[in-house]
Motif scaffolding. Structure first.
Motif, mmCIF file in Angstrom:
data_model
loop_
_atom_site.group_PDB
_atom_site.id
_atom_site.type_symbol
_atom_site.label_atom_id
_atom_site.label_comp_id
_atom_site.label_asym_id
_atom_site.label_seq_id
_atom_site.Cartn_x
_atom_site.Cartn_y
_atom_site.Cartn_z
ATOM 1 N N UNK A 64 0.718 -1.256 -0.010
ATOM 2 C CA UNK A 64 0.000 -0.148 0.044
ATOM 3 C C UNK A 64 0.950 1.170 -0.080
ATOM 4 N N UNK A 65 0.689 2.125 -0.892
ATOM 5 C CA UNK A 65 1.497 3.602 -0.931
ATOM 6 C C UNK A 65 0.829 4.320 0.212
ATOM 7 N N UNK A 66 1.539 4.701 1.102
ATOM 8 C CA UNK A 66 1.317 5.648 2.347
ATOM 9 C C UNK A 66 2.367 6.282 2.675
ATOM 10 N N UNK A 67 2.733 7.478 2.278
ATOM 11 C CA UNK A 67 3.827 8.279 2.699
ATOM 12 C C UNK A 67 5.026 7.965 1.874
ATOM 13 N N UNK A 68 6.158 8.605 2.144
ATOM 14 C CA UNK A 68 7.419 8.501 1.290
ATOM 15 C C UNK A 68 7.947 6.947 1.510
ATOM 16 N N UNK A 69 8.516 6.457 0.526
ATOM 17 C CA UNK A 69 8.767 5.040 0.633
ATOM 18 C C UNK A 69 10.075 4.819 1.845
ATOM 19 N N UNK A 70 10.967 5.931 1.701
ATOM 20 C CA UNK A 70 12.093 5.771 2.601
ATOM 21 C C UNK A 70 12.234 6.777 3.737
ATOM 22 N N UNK A 71 12.978 6.642 4.701
ATOM 23 C CA UNK A 71 13.203 7.651 5.563
ATOM 24 C C UNK A 71 12.212 7.929 6.572
ATOM 25 N N UNK A 72 11.126 7.168 6.552
ATOM 26 C CA UNK A 72 9.885 7.556 7.257
ATOM 27 C C UNK A 72 10.072 6.763 8.800
ATOM 28 N N UNK A 73 10.294 7.533 9.959
ATOM 29 C CA UNK A 73 10.238 6.815 11.034
ATOM 30 C C UNK A 73 8.973 6.204 11.428
ATOM 31 N N UNK A 74 8.981 4.929 12.205
ATOM 32 C CA UNK A 74 7.749 4.486 12.872
ATOM 33 C C UNK A 74 7.037 5.752 13.732
ATOM 34 N N UNK A 75 7.553 6.459 14.391
ATOM 35 C CA UNK A 75 6.960 7.563 15.051
ATOM 36 C C UNK A 75 6.244 8.341 14.183
ATOM 37 N N UNK A 76 6.479 8.618 12.654
ATOM 38 C CA UNK A 76 5.834 9.324 11.782
ATOM 39 C C UNK A 76 4.643 8.489 11.236
ATOM 40 N N UNK A 77 4.378 7.261 11.416
ATOM 41 C CA UNK A 77 3.435 6.686 10.681
ATOM 42 C C UNK A 77 2.042 6.872 11.159
ATOM 43 N N UNK A 78 1.693 7.382 12.275
ATOM 44 C CA UNK A 78 0.215 7.723 12.703
ATOM 45 C C UNK A 78 -0.146 8.847 11.602
ATOM 46 N N UNK A 79 0.341 9.652 11.197
ATOM 47 C CA UNK A 79 0.313 10.579 10.247
ATOM 48 C C UNK A 79 -0.393 10.071 8.708
ATOM 49 N N UNK A 80 0.165 8.903 8.520
ATOM 50 C CA UNK A 80 -0.209 8.059 7.306
ATOM 51 C C UNK A 80 -1.223 7.092 7.326
ATOM 52 N N UNK A 81 -1.731 6.866 8.450
ATOM 53 C CA UNK A 81 -2.730 5.836 8.502
ATOM 54 C C UNK A 81 -4.028 6.120 7.565
ATOM 55 N N UNK A 82 -4.311 7.229 7.488
ATOM 56 C CA UNK A 82 -5.388 7.748 6.681
ATOM 57 C C UNK A 82 -5.307 7.209 5.200
ATOM 58 N N UNK A 83 -3.958 7.637 4.764
ATOM 59 C CA UNK A 83 -3.564 7.074 3.407
ATOM 60 C C UNK A 83 -3.526 5.654 3.270
ATOM 61 N N UNK A 84 -3.130 4.848 4.453
ATOM 62 C CA UNK A 84 -2.961 3.517 4.405
ATOM 63 C C UNK A 84 -4.175 2.891 4.157
ATOM 64 N N UNK A 85 -5.349 3.578 5.082
ATOM 65 C CA UNK A 85 -6.637 3.142 5.067
ATOM 66 C C UNK A 85 -7.305 3.147 3.702
ATOM 67 N N UNK A 86 -7.030 4.237 3.066
ATOM 68 C CA UNK A 86 -7.574 4.599 1.744
ATOM 69 C C UNK A 86 -7.160 3.464 0.836
ATOM 70 N N UNK A 87 -5.852 3.009 0.991
ATOM 71 C CA UNK A 87 -5.194 1.970 0.243
ATOM 72 C C UNK A 87 -5.964 0.600 0.419
ATOM 73 N N UNK A 88 -6.131 0.404 1.554
ATOM 74 C CA UNK A 88 -7.007 -1.097 2.016
ATOM 75 C C UNK A 88 -8.530 -0.919 1.269
ATOM 76 N N UNK A 89 -9.160 0.124 1.487
ATOM 77 C CA UNK A 89 -10.465 0.435 0.994
ATOM 78 C C UNK A 89 -10.624 0.248 -0.491
ATOM 79 N N UNK A 90 -9.586 0.728 -1.287
ATOM 80 C CA UNK A 90 -9.367 0.498 -2.592
ATOM 81 C C UNK A 90 -9.233 -0.833 -3.036
#
Length: 453
Positions: A64-90
């Motif tokens: 699932x594409x959610x946020x930049x591919x590299x350099x994203x710390x685990x701590x920054x992932x909550x901000x990408x959960x909306x994008x991830x959920x969108x990918x799952x729903x698609x």
């Protein structure tokens, strides 16, 4: 299945990949063997990945594409959960209604996506914490960063929303109830498994017979002789001395896992018995992770400061088959962790016929039988670990070059690990799924009947 922050296709022992990766891969494979088709959604961490990859028959990994591919710390992932959920729903939108029967989320980040997906699809949510913020914060390593309040709040919400919570041990189940007010009826204890075909003393029969050769059934047969041969061969393959004390650290290098305690313990041991220096090798197999990323060279510098850089061998993370060889070669696996939900590495090492010296935390008292398959240590005083390591020092000229205690405990460890096969874990997980689905159907029927009345 949802695994937002780490892909089941990643190499365990580096970055955020560890026991959870192994857990998801092995569980999914065995569930597929039982006729349960599994789709694992994970975040794409490199460009150009195919949208879907077959991991095994009946197991599909979706990127699932959610946020930049590299350099994203685990701590920054909550901000990408909306994008991830969108990918799952698609992905879901491309299927017929009712395609997914159940959602199984791993770790709190996935739990939030799972909560929304399960509600949207009208299916049960089964959640596995793997680690908990409140438990980690209660046992922080010195200088380590506490888990943020947002995670505590998130975990509390997921516990309330889930139909079932899978805990690795009874203690973890109790922690869910105590720290997060989980409904005890929702909590199911399922011990993780170990791949007994891969992790076994070489020369033994795969799956189920790993320790049979070490049973003293025949007159004149010495327990542990098969393990001795396996250890000797593994040391030869890895270029390690046959008569050495080899305490192994295998895992992610971060304060939580406390590899520094092993180095400090070895320094204490060598200060008290300098003559051992030529007979000690300390392999550290793994890569920096979590807060350890801030100081990736920290452990090497510590070894130099302690004056033991000559006996420590740093090795990058290795594949599972190579890891099994490191386990076989070791006199003892050392796990001084501050927190472990289970400690899969401890079972893997024991399955290979290697005893374990571990901190008495989390699931490790379940994984290790104190005094039989290894030793458990209260606290993190390097002197306590040094005292235990001394017991594993082989006597010069002993039948087993690694030492008689290693042979005796190793044989018991290999037998103990047989009860942790993944087939058992998958069957129990399938039972949890079944119970969650039956309850959901029952509630729906009751609701419909009530509405009709």
């Amino acid at each position: 299945m949802l695994s937002v922050h780490t892909s089941p296709l990643h190499q365990p022992g580096t970055g955020d990949a560890g026991g959870m990766n192994v857990y998801i891969v092995e569980l999914a494979r065995r569930l597929a063997d039982l006729g349960i088709e599994v789709e694992i959604f994970t975040r794409a961490t490199t460009g150009g990945l195919p949208p879907a990859v077959d991991l095994a028959p009946g197991v599909l990994v979706r990127h699932v594409d959610a946020g930049p591919y590299e350099g994203l710390a685990k701590e920054d992932l909550p901000a990408q959960l909306c994008a991830f959920t969108h990918g799952v729903m698609q992905a879901w939108a491309g299927h017929r209604p009712g395609y997914y029967d159940l959602v199984h989320s791993h770790y709190w980040l996935s739990g939030h996506v799972g909560w929304l997906a399960a509600e949207r699809w009208g299916v049960p949510l089964v959640h596995a914490m793997h680690t908990m913020a409140k438990v980690k914060n209660a046992a922080l390593a010195e200088g380590d960063t506490p888990e943020p309040a947002a995670r505590v709040i998130g975990e509390t919400q997921i516990v309330r929303a889930a139909d079932r919570l899978i805990a690795n041990t009874a203690e973890e189940g109790d922690e869910l109830v105590r720290h997060y007010e989980a409904d005890p009826r929702k909590v199911a204890v399922v011990h993780p498994g170990v791949n007994l075909d891969r992790f076994r003393p070489l020369g033994s029969t795969p799956s189920g017979e790993a320790a049979a050769q070490d049973q003293p059934r025949n007159p004149g047969h010495t327990p542990g002789t098969g393990l001795t041969a396996a250890r000797t061969a593994a040391r030869a393959r890895l270029g390690l001395p046959q008569d050495a004390l080899i305490p192994l650290f295998a895992g992610r290098i971060q304060p939580l896992k406390a590899p520094d305690i092993l180095l400090r313990a070895v320094a204490v041991l060598l200060a008290e018995e300098p003559e051992l220096r030529s007979r000690v090798v300390v392999p550290v197999v793994g890569g920096p992770s979590g807060t350890g990323m801030a100081k990736p060279e920290g452990l090497q510098k510590l070894a130099a400061r302690l004056g033991i850089a000559d006996v420590v061998r740093f090795r990058p993370p290795v594949g599972q088959d190579r890891l099994a060889d490191w386990y076989r070669a070791a006199s003892v696996l050392v796990m001084p962790s501050y927190s472990e939900s289970f400690g899969l590495v401890a079972i893997e090492a024991q399955a290979c016929g290697t005893p374990v010296l571990a901190a008495a935390v989390g699931g490790l008292p379940v994984a290790v039988r104190d005094g039989e398959t290894g030793f458990l240590v209260e606290g993190h005083d390097p002197a306590d670990y040094a005292r235990m390591l001394r017991r594993f020092v082989p006597e010069p000229g002993a039948a087993d070059p690694a030492g008689t205690l290693v042979a005796r405990m190793g044989a018991a460890a290999a037998r103990h690990a047989q009860s942790f096969g993944w087939d058992t874990a998958a069957a129990r997980t399938a039972d949890v799924y079944q119970a969650a689905m039956q309850e959901r159907r029952r509630l729906r029927s009751a609701h419909a009947a009530h509405g009709h009345g």
